[in-house]
Enzyme design. Structure first.
Site, PDB file in Angstrom:
ATOM      1  CG  ASP A   1      35.079  24.375  49.512  1.00 58.75           C
ATOM      2  OD1 ASP A   1      34.661  24.274  48.349  1.00 58.75           O
ATOM      3  OD2 ASP A   1      35.018  25.454  50.154  1.00 58.75           O
ATOM      4  CG  ASN A   2      38.248  28.292  52.453  1.00 58.00           C
ATOM      5  OD1 ASN A   2      37.345  28.272  51.613  1.00 58.00           O
ATOM      6  ND2 ASN A   2      39.106  29.298  52.555  1.00 58.00           N
TER       7      ASN A   2
ATOM      8  CB  SER B   1      38.830  32.818  33.602  1.00 56.61           C
ATOM      9  OG  SER B   1      37.981  33.841  33.158  1.00 56.61           O
TER      10      SER B   1
ATOM     11  CE1 TYR C   1      38.780  34.733  39.275  1.00 58.03           C
ATOM     12  CE2 TYR C   1      38.274  35.682  37.136  1.00 58.03           C
ATOM     13  CZ  TYR C   1      38.275  34.602  37.984  1.00 58.03           C
ATOM     14  OH  TYR C   1      37.802  33.383  37.561  1.00 58.03           O
TER      15      TYR C   1
ATOM     16  CE  LYS D   1      40.842  31.764  38.113  1.00 58.78           C
ATOM     17  NZ  LYS D   1      40.886  30.504  38.857  1.00 58.78           N
TER      18      LYS D   1
ATOM     19  CG  LEU E   1      22.999  38.716  32.524  1.00 59.02           C
ATOM     20  CD1 LEU E   1      22.381  40.077  32.804  1.00 59.02           C
ATOM     21  CD2 LEU E   1      23.289  38.555  31.037  1.00 59.02           C
TER      22      LEU E   1
HETATM   23  P1  NAD Z   1      32.799  29.197  43.794  1.00 53.25           P
HETATM   24  O1  NAD Z   1      33.147  30.364  44.639  1.00 53.25           O
HETATM   25  O2  NAD Z   1      31.378  28.766  43.749  1.00 53.25           O
HETATM   26  O3  NAD Z   1      33.683  27.923  44.225  1.00 53.25           O
HETATM   27  C1  NAD Z   1      34.987  28.041  44.716  1.00 53.25           C
HETATM   28  C2  NAD Z   1      35.086  27.164  45.952  1.00 53.25           C
HETATM   29  O4  NAD Z   1      36.431  27.232  46.450  1.00 53.25           O
HETATM   30  C3  NAD Z   1      34.168  27.604  47.080  1.00 53.25           C
HETATM   31  O5  NAD Z   1      33.465  26.476  47.584  1.00 53.25           O
HETATM   32  C4  NAD Z   1      35.109  28.189  48.136  1.00 53.25           C
HETATM   33  O6  NAD Z   1      34.617  28.004  49.443  1.00 53.25           O
HETATM   34  C5  NAD Z   1      36.389  27.423  47.854  1.00 53.25           C
HETATM   35  N1  NAD Z   1      37.622  28.130  48.210  1.00 53.25           N
HETATM   36  C6  NAD Z   1      37.971  29.401  47.889  1.00 53.25           C
HETATM   37  N2  NAD Z   1      39.176  29.706  48.418  1.00 53.25           N
HETATM   38  C7  NAD Z   1      39.606  28.590  49.070  1.00 53.25           C
HETATM   39  C8  NAD Z   1      40.768  28.273  49.822  1.00 53.25           C
HETATM   40  N3  NAD Z   1      41.729  29.167  50.039  1.00 53.25           N
HETATM   41  N4  NAD Z   1      40.873  27.034  50.353  1.00 53.25           N
HETATM   42  C9  NAD Z   1      39.909  26.112  50.174  1.00 53.25           C
HETATM   43  N5  NAD Z   1      38.779  26.357  49.482  1.00 53.25           N
HETATM   44  C10 NAD Z   1      38.627  27.582  48.938  1.00 53.25           C
HETATM   45  O7  NAD Z   1      33.346  29.485  42.327  1.00 53.25           O
HETATM   46  P2  NAD Z   1      33.059  28.735  40.959  1.00 53.25           P
HETATM   47  O8  NAD Z   1      32.198  29.602  40.120  1.00 53.25           O
HETATM   48  O9  NAD Z   1      32.665  27.342  41.215  1.00 53.25           O
HETATM   49  O10 NAD Z   1      34.521  28.800  40.319  1.00 53.25           O
HETATM   50  C11 NAD Z   1      35.423  27.708  40.424  1.00 53.25           C
HETATM   51  C12 NAD Z   1      36.720  28.070  39.726  1.00 53.25           C
HETATM   52  O11 NAD Z   1      36.445  28.413  38.374  1.00 53.25           O
HETATM   53  C13 NAD Z   1      37.448  29.266  40.315  1.00 53.25           C
HETATM   54  O12 NAD Z   1      38.828  29.018  40.229  1.00 53.25           O
HETATM   55  C14 NAD Z   1      37.056  30.408  39.394  1.00 53.25           C
HETATM   56  O13 NAD Z   1      38.008  31.422  39.384  1.00 53.25           O
HETATM   57  C15 NAD Z   1      36.991  29.685  38.069  1.00 53.25           C
HETATM   58  N6  NAD Z   1      36.139  30.352  37.080  1.00 53.25           N
HETATM   59  C16 NAD Z   1      34.838  30.647  37.384  1.00 53.25           C
HETATM   60  C17 NAD Z   1      34.033  31.292  36.449  1.00 53.25           C
HETATM   61  C18 NAD Z   1      32.604  31.669  36.764  1.00 53.25           C
HETATM   62  O14 NAD Z   1      32.060  32.541  36.074  1.00 53.25           O
HETATM   63  N7  NAD Z   1      31.968  31.053  37.755  1.00 53.25           N
HETATM   64  C19 NAD Z   1      34.555  31.620  35.198  1.00 53.25           C
HETATM   65  C20 NAD Z   1      35.873  31.296  34.913  1.00 53.25           C
HETATM   66  C21 NAD Z   1      36.668  30.646  35.864  1.00 53.25           C
HETATM   67  N1  UFG Z   2      25.496  42.401  32.959  1.00 57.72           N
HETATM   68  C1  UFG Z   2      24.421  43.265  32.992  1.00 57.72           C
HETATM   69  N2  UFG Z   2      23.785  43.445  34.186  1.00 57.72           N
HETATM   70  C2  UFG Z   2      24.160  42.808  35.329  1.00 57.72           C
HETATM   71  C3  UFG Z   2      25.261  41.910  35.277  1.00 57.72           C
HETATM   72  C4  UFG Z   2      25.911  41.740  34.070  1.00 57.72           C
HETATM   73  O1  UFG Z   2      24.062  43.880  31.985  1.00 57.72           O
HETATM   74  O2  UFG Z   2      23.545  43.018  36.382  1.00 57.72           O
HETATM   75  C5  UFG Z   2      26.179  42.195  31.682  1.00 57.72           C
HETATM   76  C6  UFG Z   2      27.661  42.526  31.747  1.00 57.72           C
HETATM   77  O3  UFG Z   2      27.858  43.894  31.508  1.00 57.72           O
HETATM   78  C7  UFG Z   2      28.232  41.615  30.658  1.00 57.72           C
HETATM   79  C8  UFG Z   2      27.300  40.390  30.687  1.00 57.72           C
HETATM   80  O4  UFG Z   2      26.114  40.823  31.357  1.00 57.72           O
HETATM   81  O5  UFG Z   2      28.093  42.237  29.416  1.00 57.72           O
HETATM   82  C9  UFG Z   2      27.906  39.219  31.444  1.00 57.72           C
HETATM   83  O6  UFG Z   2      28.349  39.680  32.714  1.00 57.72           O
HETATM   84  P1  UFG Z   2      28.787  38.691  33.883  1.00 57.72           P
HETATM   85  O7  UFG Z   2      29.166  39.541  35.045  1.00 57.72           O
HETATM   86  O8  UFG Z   2      27.752  37.653  34.091  1.00 57.72           O
HETATM   87  O9  UFG Z   2      30.057  37.941  33.263  1.00 57.72           O
HETATM   88  P2  UFG Z   2      31.464  38.502  32.783  1.00 57.72           P
HETATM   89  O10 UFG Z   2      31.594  38.113  31.346  1.00 57.72           O
HETATM   90  O11 UFG Z   2      31.645  39.911  33.135  1.00 57.72           O
HETATM   91  O12 UFG Z   2      32.487  37.670  33.694  1.00 57.72           O
HETATM   92  C10 UFG Z   2      32.249  36.314  34.088  1.00 57.72           C
HETATM   93  C11 UFG Z   2      32.812  36.066  35.486  1.00 57.72           C
HETATM   94  C12 UFG Z   2      34.311  36.066  35.477  1.00 57.72           C
HETATM   95  C13 UFG Z   2      34.821  35.162  34.424  1.00 57.72           C
HETATM   96  C14 UFG Z   2      34.239  35.530  33.088  1.00 57.72           C
HETATM   97  C15 UFG Z   2      34.708  34.607  32.022  1.00 57.72           C
HETATM   98  O13 UFG Z   2      32.352  37.030  36.392  1.00 57.72           O
HETATM   99  O14 UFG Z   2      34.788  35.588  36.702  1.00 57.72           O
HETATM  100  O15 UFG Z   2      32.813  35.468  33.170  1.00 57.72           O
HETATM  101  O16 UFG Z   2      34.554  33.316  32.412  1.00 57.72           O
HETATM  102  F1  UFG Z   2      36.167  35.229  34.360  1.00 57.72           F
END
Ligand code: NAD
Ligand code: UFG
Length: 336
Positions: A32-33, A125, A150, A154, A200
């Site tokens: 992790d970076n 995602s 983004y 994916k 949210l």
């Molecule tokens: P996060 O940001 O908490 O974790 C990602 C980690 O990767 C961090 O610790 C960051 O420091 C590290 N990282 C980023 N770029 C790097 C690099 N170049 N080299 C080494 N380390 C690096 O995010 P998360 O919510 O845990 O998401 C994890 C994965 O799941 C991601 O690929 C994200 O796109 C995917 N994902 C997340 C969500 C969500 O809503 N959280 C939804 C769908 C998919």
């Molecule tokens: N929302 C609000 N107020 C806020 C934030 C969000 O009303 O302050 C609403 C949004 O409009 C949406 C819902 O809450 O209708 C969920 O929003 P999020 O931002 O929590 O989640 P999204 O579904 O937009 O997207 C998230 C992550 C993406 C991921 C996706 C599917 O941000 O990275 O879920 O996994 F890809």
């Protein structure tokens, strides 16, 4: 003991998955970076599982560092979380998103190929679907043009992994997460949003904690039961466990093709107003919120058909929305 590499293992989903891997009996090495996480998470993981994972501060975009790292260890499986994940930030900084998420993955795939490694799990995602034509969303739904850089990273990620599987004897699974929320029951690990949260649930918990004055509900004019948008919110610990099922499927050679895709959600759609009501009920907090106009780029409704994950991964969610929101609140309170 099987040795598993977890990239991005100090992040939100990665840290919960490392805990589940260690509980299942895997040895874990994290790279992790720290671009979106803190080194303290390593100690927190240890205090939950009594085992400290290996850790290397490496940027997966740094080819040389990645190469030297792979000289030191052999792995039975790789879970690739490391990526930038903010939809809105990706619109401002598309180049960074393509460099980090696509080039980083390409570097990893090159090392996997050079060293004949196998068994890769990729964090995808539900954004790859955009606004699906039918609900619940199955894995067969068409992938619409991405709504953000983004989302595009994916889609490209899945595509280049699929191509590597076809040409390099690689077995991989892409897990398409719906909306991960919540925190570990110990409240020792959780989500650490940098700056103002875009998602949210962190916005809800920070508003309840007094860090934010008011939550904005984006849109009350959607064609849904109460006018607010619908998502499939999954407890991060349930999501973490899906990675164990997927990894064991690959290690035990139970996969039916060398690239498989599974939706990982609860199968239930919940509106923004329902989230607010449930949060207020389980935490006894009154939430200050107002309705504002829609946020651009948001889809109306997205929730998963999880039949495939249930049938093939033998996985299903165990935790409720109430538990997820309560755990998010417990975690938030520990941050004050
Ligand atoms: P996060 O940001 O908490 O974790 C990602 C980690 O990767 C961090 O610790 C960051 O420091 C590290 N990282 C980023 N770029 C790097 C690099 N170049 N080299 C080494 N380390 C690096 O995010 P998360 O919510 O845990 O998401 C994890 C994965 O799941 C991601 O690929 C994200 O796109 C995917 N994902 C997340 C969500 C969500 O809503 N959280 C939804 C769908 C998919
Ligand atoms: N929302 C609000 N107020 C806020 C934030 C969000 O009303 O302050 C609403 C949004 O409009 C949406 C819902 O809450 O209708 C969920 O929003 P999020 O931002 O929590 O989640 P999204 O579904 O937009 O997207 C998230 C992550 C993406 C991921 C996706 C599917 O941000 O990275 O879920 O996994 F890809």
């Amino acid at each position: 003991m099987k040795n598993i590499l977890v990239t991005g293992g100090l992040g939100f989903i990665g840290s919960h998955t490392v805990v589940e891997l260690q509980k299942t009996g895997f040895r874990v090495v994290i790279i992790d970076n720290l671009s979106n996480s803190k080194i303290e998470v390593l100690e927190q993981i240890k205090s939950i599982t009594n085992a400290k994972p290996g850790f290397y501060n490496i940027d997966i975009c740094n080819k040389e560092a990645l190469k030297s790292f792979f000289d030191t260890e052999k792995f039975d499986g790789i879970i690739h979380f490391a990526a930038l994940k903010s939809v809105s930030e990706s619109v401002q900084k598309p180049k960074e998103y393509f460099e980090n998420n696509v080039n980083g993955l390409a570097n990893l795939l090159a090392e996997i190929k050079n060293r004949n490694l196998n068994n890769l799990i990729f964090s995808s995602s539900c954004t790859v679907y955009g606004q699906a034509d039918e609900l619940p969303i199955t894995e067969n739904a068409a992938l619409k043009p991405a709504e953000s850089p983004y989302g595009e990273t994916k889609q490209i990620g899945e595509k280049i992994i699929n191509e590597s599987c076809a040409s390099n004897n690689l077995d991989a699974i892409a897990l398409r997460y719906f909306n991960p929320i919540g925190a570990h029951e110990s409240a020792k690990i959780g989500e650490l949003p940098l700056g103002v949260p875009q998602n949210l649930i962190p916005y809800v918990t920070q508003t309840a904690a007094g860090i934010r004055e008011q939550l904005s509900v984006f849109g009350e004019d959607y064609p849904t039961k109460d006018g607010t948008a619908i998502r499939d919110y999954i407890h991060v610990v349930d999501l973490a466990k899906a990675h164990i099922s997927a990894l064991e499927r690959l290690i035990n050679k139970k996969n039916k093709s060398n690239f498989e895709v599974f939706n990982i959600g609860t199968g239930k759609g919940t509106s923004v107003l329902e989230i607010i009501q449930t949060f207020e009920k389980v935490t006894n907090q009154k939430l200050n919120y107002k309705i504002v106009k829609r946020r651009s780029g948001d889809v109306t409704s997205a929730y998963a058909d999880t039949t495939l994950a249930f049938n093939e991964l033998n996985w299903k969610t165990e935790k409720t929305l109430e538990e997820a929101l309560k755990s998010a609140w417990n975690w938030q309170q520990k941050q004050l």
